[in-house]
Every structure is written in C-alpha cells, then in structure tokens.
Design an enzyme around this catalytic site. Structure first.
Site, PDB file in Angstrom:
ATOM      1  N   LYS A  98      28.406  46.940 100.385  1.00 42.27           N
ATOM      2  CA  LYS A  98      29.602  46.213  99.947  1.00 42.27           C
ATOM      3  C   LYS A  98      29.926  45.076 100.907  1.00 42.27           C
ATOM      4  O   LYS A  98      30.344  44.001 100.485  1.00 42.27           O
ATOM      5  CB  LYS A  98      30.797  47.166  99.840  1.00 42.27           C
ATOM      6  CG  LYS A  98      30.728  48.097  98.626  1.00 42.27           C
ATOM      7  CD  LYS A  98      31.969  48.962  98.509  1.00 42.27           C
ATOM      8  CE  LYS A  98      31.928  49.850  97.269  1.00 42.27           C
ATOM      9  NZ  LYS A  98      33.075  50.777  97.220  1.00 42.27           N
ATOM     10  N   LYS A 113      29.324  48.173  85.641  1.00 44.68           N
ATOM     11  CA  LYS A 113      30.180  47.179  84.987  1.00 44.68           C
ATOM     12  C   LYS A 113      30.351  45.955  85.861  1.00 44.68           C
ATOM     13  O   LYS A 113      30.704  44.887  85.380  1.00 44.68           O
ATOM     14  CB  LYS A 113      31.549  47.797  84.700  1.00 44.68           C
ATOM     15  CG  LYS A 113      31.602  48.446  83.334  1.00 44.68           C
ATOM     16  CD  LYS A 113      32.222  47.480  82.345  1.00 44.68           C
ATOM     17  CE  LYS A 113      31.862  47.801  80.923  1.00 44.68           C
ATOM     18  NZ  LYS A 113      32.250  46.776  79.979  1.00 44.68           N
ATOM     19  N   LYS A 142      20.897  50.379  88.303  1.00 40.86           N
ATOM     20  CA  LYS A 142      21.846  51.342  87.766  1.00 40.86           C
ATOM     21  C   LYS A 142      22.817  50.671  86.799  1.00 40.86           C
ATOM     22  O   LYS A 142      23.200  49.532  87.009  1.00 40.86           O
ATOM     23  CB  LYS A 142      22.667  51.923  88.939  1.00 40.86           C
ATOM     24  CG  LYS A 142      22.640  53.426  88.992  1.00 40.86           C
ATOM     25  CD  LYS A 142      23.428  53.920  90.186  1.00 40.86           C
ATOM     26  CE  LYS A 142      24.778  54.427  89.755  1.00 40.86           C
ATOM     27  NZ  LYS A 142      25.414  55.312  90.727  1.00 40.86           N
TER      28      LYS A 142
END
Ligand code: TRP
Length: 335
Positions: free
Chosen positions: A115, A206, A203
């Site tokens: 991240k 969204k 994977k």
C-alpha cells in the site's frame, strides 16, 4: 450464548466495494459454516479510515456491507454482526497492543509495504493508522477469544502477527497463565482466491482500474452477465481446471464454489462444450445466487430492522470485548 463450539472472528472493510470474490472466498463460507462455530463478524470501519474516506459514503457502505452479510444468510440469532466503531474496546485494546508490539514486526507486513508503494513510499501521504492497521486487527480478533479467523490468504500474515502478539502478551503479562487465546487462520482451499475476469492473473479487486475485472455485489444483472461473457480465456479449446490457463480455471472455480460440485463432475459436464457454454452457465449460476441476495439487501437498507440488528450485535459484542479488555488491562496494571 456460550457453547463448546470453537469461536471464529472475521471482518470486512466497508470500502473498496464488495465483489464476487469477497462473497465466494469469505462470506459464503461463513454462512455455510455458521452452525460449526460461535461466530462474530464485524464491519471494520476503523480500518476503512486508515485511508481517506468521504463520510456519507463510509456511512452508506457500512450499512450496505451489513445488509449484504445478513442478506447472504448470516443469521443474527446465531451470529453476532456489528460495526467495529460501535464497540470502543477495539480502539482501547488496539492502543494497549501498540505498546506491546515491536515496530520491526509491523515493518515486515507485506500489505503495508504494497500500500505504501502505491503512494510512492511517500511518508507524508500515508497515515500512521495504515502502518498500525494490523495491530487493530489483532485487537479485533483477540477481544473475542477467537480460535479461528476465516480470511483470504492475503490476510494470513496479519493473523500470524496476531498470534505473535497474543503469545507475547501471555508471556510478558500472563504471570504463567494465558490471558489471550492464540488464534489460527482458516484459509479455504477453493474460492479463497477468485481472480479478475479481465485479467485472470490478478486477484478480483474493485480498486483495480480495469473494466470488467470485478463483479460488484450490487452491480446490475445485465452488467454482470456481460462481464462474465467477456471474461478473458485463452485459445485452447478444452474446459479443464488448469492453473496454467488462469481464465478458464477461474470461471470453473467460480462455478465449482457456487454449485458445490466436484472438479471431475464439472469437467465431465463441460466435455466437448465451448467457452461460450461455460460462460453462460457461470453467468446463470452467479445471477441465481446474487439477484435474490440483492433483493433482500434492498429491503434491509430501506427498513428499520438493520439498525436494530446492528445495535443488538454491538451490545452483545461489547459484553465479550469488555471482559477481555479488563483481563488484559488488569494484568498490565491499568485497573
Ligand atoms: N484486514 C482485513 C482485510 O483487509 C479486514 C479485517 C480487519 C479483519 N479486522 C479483521 C479480518 C479481523 C479478519 C479478522 O480483509
């Protein structure tokens, strides 16, 4: 509600948008296994705010996720469903565990590194909460004496950190007794990793900026069918479970989880058939499952029951959580 069944705890963030991968990889299994465990399921809004959220959207998504859990079959009489921020013990135990956990343990977390890399590793753009995220997750799990934590494999490292933290608290503050239960991750073999439809090597997510990659739980049925019919496959012809052919493998996996049938049976069913046939079957199976859930969701979001269920869930959760918090606080000289 005390039984001899093993306890589970799991959580879902009310951000990023729930998709078919979340449903098949996690929520469906929790629903199916409801009677094997004492279950606590939490909508982790405090984890969501580790990255900026728009307040109205966060409120809305928190209710949507809760509605989805219930519409998908979690039964509030057997499973405690609540919102994390409604139970203040999460933040309190989180702070205490912060003070017990070495920085080095957090620095090894791959999800944080990923991240942070997305923000160019710029420390001015990443909240301290994002770094601290796994400790709050440990607090979530440990407050409920969970034996098992059903999660996707991307969360395994965080559950392992939780184990390390629990063992450290027991060792440093238990005085020879275990004050925290050391949990185990519960990773499904099938469905734990549903891949994207457009790029089946990644994977389903969204947040991926790729049209047709994820099937949103609340997407329009027509869009869902189209996304499946356009899923990336390959130039081979046979329909078989084969990790080297990620597109077909993923479609079959989705179908397998939804149908509950064996791999052999499915390969038999599609012998001699084409990719178009497979996609049609998958689309029908997905819609047969999702559309009724969507309808129940709409009803819950419009009525008064949802907030009542969440209030009741938080009341039950609070009782358990406060007991654990007291145990730890007492052991550390805070009571
Ligand atoms: N970190 C989890 C995720 O991103 C969500 C989560 C928060 C969670 N607390 C938890 C999962 C406790 C299991 C148990 O998916």
């Amino acid at each position: 509600m005390t039984t001899n069944r093993p306890k589970t705890f799991s959580g879902v963030k009310p951000s990023g948008g729930l998709h078919l991968g979340n449903y098949l990889g996690a929520i469906k299994r929790w629903v199916d296994d409801q009677d094997r465990y004492d279950n606590v399921f939490c909508i982790v809004d405090l984890h969501a705010i580790t990255v900026p959220q728009e307040s109205a959207a966060l409120r809305q998504q928190t209710r949507e996720v809760a509605a989805f859990y219930l519409a998908a079959g979690l039964d509030p009489s057997r499973t405690t469903v609540f919102v994390q921020s409604h139970v203040s013990a999460h933040a309190e135990l989180g702070w205490i565990l912060n003070c017990v956990t070495p920085m080095g343990w957090l620095e090894r977390m791959t999800q944080f590194k990923d991240k942070a890399a997305k923000e160019g590793d710029n420390r001015e753009r990443i909240s301290a909460g994002l770094f601290d995220y796994p400790i709050l997750m440990a607090a979530d799990i440990l407050l409920y004496d969970a034996n098992f934590v059903p999660v996707g494999d991307d969360q395994k490292q965080h559950v392992e950190l939780t184990r390390d933290i629990a063992e450290r608290v027991n060792r440093l503050h238990g005085g020879g007794r275990d004050i925290l239960v050391v949990p185990q991750p519960l990773i499904a073999d099938t469905g734990a990793r549903i891949m994207g439809l457009a790029d089946p090597t990644r994977k389903m997510s969204k947040s991926e900026d790729m049209p047709g990659q994820a099937i949103g739980i609340f997407d329009d049925p027509g869009d869902i069918r189209r996304a499946i019919m356009r899923a990336t496959t390959d130039s081979d012809r046979t329909i078989a479970f084969d990790p080297n052919r990620p597109g077909v493998n993923n479609l079959l996996t989705i179908y397998q989880v939804l149908s509950g049938r064996s791999r052999d049976a499915l390969e038999g069913q599609f012998a001699g058939k084409g990719y178009g046939d497979l996609k049609k079957e998958v689309a029908t199976a997905v819609l047969d499952t999702l559309v009724p859930i969507q309808e129940r969701c709409k009803a819950l979001l419009a009525g008064p029951d949802l907030d009542e269920i969440l209030r009741d869930g938080a009341d039950r959760a609070r009782q358990v959580a406060n007991r654990t918090l007291d145990r730890v606080a007492t052991a550390m000289g805070l009571r």
